[in-house]
Write a protein that holds these residues in place. Structure first.
Motif, PDB file in Angstrom:
ATOM      1  N   LYS A  14      -7.837   5.822 -12.482  1.00  0.00           N
ATOM      2  CA  LYS A  14      -8.549   6.837 -13.257  1.00  0.00           C
ATOM      3  C   LYS A  14      -8.990   8.001 -12.366  1.00  0.00           C
ATOM      4  O   LYS A  14      -8.912   9.161 -12.761  1.00  0.00           O
ATOM      5  N   ARG A  15      -9.454   7.680 -11.164  1.00  0.00           N
ATOM      6  CA  ARG A  15      -9.868   8.739 -10.244  1.00  0.00           C
ATOM      7  C   ARG A  15      -8.681   9.636  -9.892  1.00  0.00           C
ATOM      8  O   ARG A  15      -8.811  10.856  -9.781  1.00  0.00           O
ATOM      9  N   SER A  16      -7.511   9.024  -9.725  1.00  0.00           N
ATOM     10  CA  SER A  16      -6.315   9.794  -9.436  1.00  0.00           C
ATOM     11  C   SER A  16      -5.954  10.691 -10.624  1.00  0.00           C
ATOM     12  O   SER A  16      -5.625  11.877 -10.457  1.00  0.00           O
ATOM     13  N   ALA A  17      -6.034  10.130 -11.831  1.00  0.00           N
ATOM     14  CA  ALA A  17      -5.734  10.909 -13.034  1.00  0.00           C
ATOM     15  C   ALA A  17      -6.726  12.046 -13.226  1.00  0.00           C
ATOM     16  O   ALA A  17      -6.358  13.144 -13.655  1.00  0.00           O
ATOM     17  N   ASP A  18      -7.989  11.788 -12.894  1.00  0.00           N
ATOM     18  CA  ASP A  18      -9.020  12.825 -13.023  1.00  0.00           C
ATOM     19  C   ASP A  18      -8.750  14.014 -12.112  1.00  0.00           C
ATOM     20  O   ASP A  18      -9.238  15.118 -12.370  1.00  0.00           O
ATOM     21  N   LEU A  19      -7.977  13.777 -11.044  1.00  0.00           N
ATOM     22  CA  LEU A  19      -7.608  14.875 -10.148  1.00  0.00           C
ATOM     23  C   LEU A  19      -6.356  15.606 -10.648  1.00  0.00           C
ATOM     24  O   LEU A  19      -5.876  16.537  -9.999  1.00  0.00           O
ATOM     25  N   LYS A  79      -8.224   4.922   3.305  1.00  0.00           N
ATOM     26  CA  LYS A  79      -8.749   6.068   4.056  1.00  0.00           C
ATOM     27  C   LYS A  79      -8.380   7.382   3.378  1.00  0.00           C
ATOM     28  O   LYS A  79      -9.211   8.295   3.264  1.00  0.00           O
ATOM     29  N   ALA A  80      -7.136   7.486   2.939  1.00  0.00           N
ATOM     30  CA  ALA A  80      -6.692   8.716   2.284  1.00  0.00           C
ATOM     31  C   ALA A  80      -7.358   8.889   0.921  1.00  0.00           C
ATOM     32  O   ALA A  80      -7.735  10.006   0.534  1.00  0.00           O
ATOM     33  N   ALA A  81      -7.511   7.799   0.187  1.00  0.00           N
ATOM     34  CA  ALA A  81      -8.152   7.861  -1.126  1.00  0.00           C
ATOM     35  C   ALA A  81      -9.603   8.298  -1.011  1.00  0.00           C
ATOM     36  O   ALA A  81     -10.116   9.039  -1.861  1.00  0.00           O
ATOM     37  N   GLU A  82     -10.264   7.878   0.049  1.00  0.00           N
ATOM     38  CA  GLU A  82     -11.673   8.230   0.241  1.00  0.00           C
ATOM     39  C   GLU A  82     -11.877   9.712   0.522  1.00  0.00           C
ATOM     40  O   GLU A  82     -12.995  10.212   0.411  1.00  0.00           O
ATOM     41  N   ASN A  99     -10.034  11.873  -1.214  1.00  0.00           N
ATOM     42  CA  ASN A  99      -9.519  12.460  -2.456  1.00  0.00           C
ATOM     43  C   ASN A  99      -8.025  12.772  -2.451  1.00  0.00           C
ATOM     44  O   ASN A  99      -7.594  13.782  -3.030  1.00  0.00           O
ATOM     45  N   HIS A 100      -7.221  11.909  -1.859  1.00  0.00           N
ATOM     46  CA  HIS A 100      -5.774  12.065  -1.964  1.00  0.00           C
ATOM     47  C   HIS A 100      -5.308  11.310  -3.202  1.00  0.00           C
ATOM     48  O   HIS A 100      -5.378  10.082  -3.268  1.00  0.00           O
ATOM     49  N   ALA A 101      -4.822  12.038  -4.200  1.00  0.00           N
ATOM     50  CA  ALA A 101      -4.495  11.439  -5.504  1.00  0.00           C
ATOM     51  C   ALA A 101      -3.375  10.404  -5.396  1.00  0.00           C
ATOM     52  O   ALA A 101      -3.427   9.347  -6.040  1.00  0.00           O
ATOM     53  N   GLY A 102      -2.346  10.695  -4.599  1.00  0.00           N
ATOM     54  CA  GLY A 102      -1.253   9.750  -4.447  1.00  0.00           C
ATOM     55  C   GLY A 102      -1.710   8.445  -3.819  1.00  0.00           C
ATOM     56  O   GLY A 102      -1.271   7.353  -4.227  1.00  0.00           O
ATOM     57  N   ALA A 103      -2.576   8.556  -2.821  1.00  0.00           N
ATOM     58  CA  ALA A 103      -3.106   7.353  -2.171  1.00  0.00           C
ATOM     59  C   ALA A 103      -3.937   6.536  -3.155  1.00  0.00           C
ATOM     60  O   ALA A 103      -3.898   5.298  -3.135  1.00  0.00           O
ATOM     61  N   MET A 104      -4.682   7.216  -4.015  1.00  0.00           N
ATOM     62  CA  MET A 104      -5.480   6.504  -5.022  1.00  0.00           C
ATOM     63  C   MET A 104      -4.585   5.678  -5.943  1.00  0.00           C
ATOM     64  O   MET A 104      -4.908   4.533  -6.266  1.00  0.00           O
ATOM     65  N   LEU A 105      -3.453   6.254  -6.351  1.00  0.00           N
ATOM     66  CA  LEU A 105      -2.560   5.541  -7.258  1.00  0.00           C
ATOM     67  C   LEU A 105      -1.912   4.337  -6.566  1.00  0.00           C
ATOM     68  O   LEU A 105      -1.811   3.253  -7.154  1.00  0.00           O
ATOM     69  N   ASP A 106      -1.490   4.515  -5.320  1.00  0.00           N
ATOM     70  CA  ASP A 106      -0.905   3.384  -4.591  1.00  0.00           C
ATOM     71  C   ASP A 106      -1.952   2.317  -4.297  1.00  0.00           C
ATOM     72  O   ASP A 106      -1.651   1.120  -4.306  1.00  0.00           O
ATOM     73  N   LEU A 107      -3.168   2.743  -4.046  1.00  0.00           N
ATOM     74  CA  LEU A 107      -4.252   1.786  -3.828  1.00  0.00           C
ATOM     75  C   LEU A 107      -4.512   1.001  -5.113  1.00  0.00           C
ATOM     76  O   LEU A 107      -4.736  -0.219  -5.089  1.00  0.00           O
ATOM     77  N   SER A 108      -4.456   1.694  -6.240  1.00  0.00           N
ATOM     78  CA  SER A 108      -4.613   1.047  -7.542  1.00  0.00           C
ATOM     79  C   SER A 108      -3.537  -0.016  -7.745  1.00  0.00           C
ATOM     80  O   SER A 108      -3.815  -1.127  -8.218  1.00  0.00           O
ATOM     81  N   ARG A 109      -2.312   0.328  -7.360  1.00  0.00           N
ATOM     82  CA  ARG A 109      -1.204  -0.621  -7.497  1.00  0.00           C
ATOM     83  C   ARG A 109      -1.435  -1.878  -6.652  1.00  0.00           C
ATOM     84  O   ARG A 109      -1.220  -3.008  -7.111  1.00  0.00           O
ATOM     85  N   LEU A 110      -1.896  -1.690  -5.410  1.00  0.00           N
ATOM     86  CA  LEU A 110      -2.139  -2.842  -4.546  1.00  0.00           C
ATOM     87  C   LEU A 110      -3.264  -3.719  -5.086  1.00  0.00           C
ATOM     88  O   LEU A 110      -3.193  -4.951  -5.009  1.00  0.00           O
ATOM     89  N   TYR A 111      -4.302  -3.084  -5.641  1.00  0.00           N
ATOM     90  CA  TYR A 111      -5.392  -3.871  -6.236  1.00  0.00           C
ATOM     91  C   TYR A 111      -4.902  -4.607  -7.477  1.00  0.00           C
ATOM     92  O   TYR A 111      -5.349  -5.711  -7.774  1.00  0.00           O
ATOM     93  N   SER A 112      -3.989  -3.994  -8.203  1.00  0.00           N
ATOM     94  CA  SER A 112      -3.467  -4.639  -9.402  1.00  0.00           C
ATOM     95  C   SER A 112      -2.582  -5.836  -9.058  1.00  0.00           C
ATOM     96  O   SER A 112      -2.657  -6.893  -9.694  1.00  0.00           O
ATOM     97  N   GLN A 113      -1.760  -5.682  -8.018  1.00  0.00           N
ATOM     98  CA  GLN A 113      -0.830  -6.742  -7.637  1.00  0.00           C
ATOM     99  C   GLN A 113      -1.448  -7.746  -6.676  1.00  0.00           C
ATOM    100  O   GLN A 113      -1.106  -8.929  -6.702  1.00  0.00           O
ATOM    101  N   GLY A 114      -2.353  -7.255  -5.819  1.00  0.00           N
ATOM    102  CA  GLY A 114      -2.894  -8.084  -4.756  1.00  0.00           C
ATOM    103  C   GLY A 114      -1.939  -8.170  -3.579  1.00  0.00           C
ATOM    104  O   GLY A 114      -0.761  -7.799  -3.679  1.00  0.00           O
ATOM    105  N   ILE A 115      -2.449  -8.638  -2.441  1.00  0.00           N
ATOM    106  CA  ILE A 115      -1.641  -8.875  -1.251  1.00  0.00           C
ATOM    107  C   ILE A 115      -1.800 -10.353  -0.907  1.00  0.00           C
ATOM    108  O   ILE A 115      -2.902 -10.788  -0.552  1.00  0.00           O
TER     109      ILE A 115
END
Length: 380
Positions: A365-370, A328-331, A333-349
């Motif tokens: 990348k979206r987080s870095a672009d911000l 929700k936060a990433a959608e 444009n919260h950069a920190g949320a994008m990075l944590d979301l990236s981590r969860l997608y990388s690791q999986g749940i």
């Protein structure tokens, strides 16, 4: 934007029985979708704009006329400048059957959404200028906003507002404030501050705060908590204003609710202020953080994600709830949320979310672009 109520005269009610604009119906349906309150006869038949103008003039009632003007501004949002009709917050290219008609050389021609929008805003502009000239406070406020933001005023299609004119905006806000329009106190305060007159600015913020204007209340909290506008810090009064702003029941309470939640959670680094004399209270922290997140405040949504993932504030760990909050936060444009979301997608749940490296890369990348440094570091 608030709309004052007014009794519609009997002769006007009789004239509006055939789907014409009805002020009472508009007021009672402000919480419904725009498309559900749009008058078919006003939108669908171009020539009826003149009829409605005559009807509004005959009322000789400035409050009814102002309500009509704000109604026009609202339903113009059903259309955009790209020939798109908007309904229920979605866009669709309108079919010719659903578009208004205009007459050209005695022939009926379909009016595009952009033309309909321009027609509605032109008529709204006519009434805003007419009523502002007559001293109607809300009209003065709207005209002031148009002067203040110039070409960025999407709801203004009149000439004379193509550039920012702060001096004209100031005069409009001053007149509107004197006439009692609460939002004008806040805008006037900003312009006094810009002119370097902090005493006048604070007086206007205080006036707005006394009249329960959330943004003014919150501004007084920041002035006293941070020592802004050359005022000495007063933590006790500042906290009182902050709580009042956080407890207001509107979308503007989202940021003060987040700040108060962080204070109760002892998370001062998130808000950049020194620790006031306030005990840690997880229950109150969660109350205000949840309220802020409910209103869509990105920092609060992200913080609630961290609370769920790490088991903060006395809560149980819940990776799936954390994922939902990060999303929700990433959608928004919260950069920190994008990075944590990236981590969860990388690791999986485990059992809930499969690892997906390509999606993880996209969010990083979206987080870095911000311009988020940590995301840039992860990307290398």
């Amino acid at each position: 934007m608030s709309v004052k109520t007014a009794q519609v005269p009997d002769e006007v009610i009789k004239a509006t029985t055939e789907n014409y604009f009805n002020e009472e119906e508009y007021r009672n349906n402000k919480s419904t979708t725009l498309s559900s309150i749009a008058s078919c006869s006003l939108i669908g038949i171009r020539s009826n704009t003149k009829l409605y103008r005559r009807m509004a003039i005959k009322t000789r009632n400035k409050e009814i006329q102002m309500t009509y003007a704000t109604y026009l501004l609202q339903i113009s949002k059903l259309y955009d400048q790209n020939n798109t009709f908007l309904t229920n917050n979605t866009a669709a290219t309108a079919s010719s059957a659903s578009l208004p008609l205009k007459k050209t050389n005695n022939k009926s021609v379909v009016e595009s959404p952009a033309e309909t929008r321009h027609r509605l805003l032109s008529e709204a502009g006519y009434w805003i200028e007419r009523l502002a000239k007559a001293g109607q406070p809300e009209a003065l406020f709207i005209k002031g906003k148009w002067h203040l933001i110039g070409p960025l005023a999407e709801d203004c299609v009149l000439s004379g507002y193509e550039k920012v004119q702060e001096s004209k905006a100031f005069k409009c806000f001053l007149a509107s404030s004197k006439a009692g329009w609460v939002d004008a106190h806040y805008e006037l305060a900003h312009l006094w501050k810009k002119r370097g007159n902090y005493t006048k600015a604070i007086q206007c913020y205080q006036k707005g705060a006394r009249e329960k204007h959330t943004l003014s209340i919150y501004k007084m909290a920041k002035i006293l908590l941070r020592g802004q506008l050359k005022r000495q810090k007063d933590i006790q009064k500042g906290m009182s204003f902050l709580k009042e702003a956080a407890d207001m029941d509107d979308i503007h309470s989202a940021e003060p609710a987040f700040v108060l939640g962080c204070i109760h959670a002892n998370e001062f680094d998130r808000i950049g202020i020194q620790s006031p004399a306030c005990k840690v209270n997880y229950s109150l922290a969660l109350k205000y953080l949840k309220k802020s997140a409910h209103h869509g405040y990105a920092d609060a949504i992200y913080f609630m994600g961290q609370v769920s993932e790490r088991g903060m504030l006395g809560q149980l760990c819940d990776s799936w709830q954390a994922y939902q909050n990060y999303m929700k936060a990433a959608e928004v444009n919260h950069a920190g949320a994008m990075l944590d979301l990236s981590r969860l997608y990388s690791q999986g749940i485990p059992g809930l979310l499969a690892a997906q490296k390509d999606i993880a890369f996209k969010w990083c990348k979206r987080s870095a672009d911000l311009g988020f440094d940590q995301a840039e570091y992860v990307l290398g």
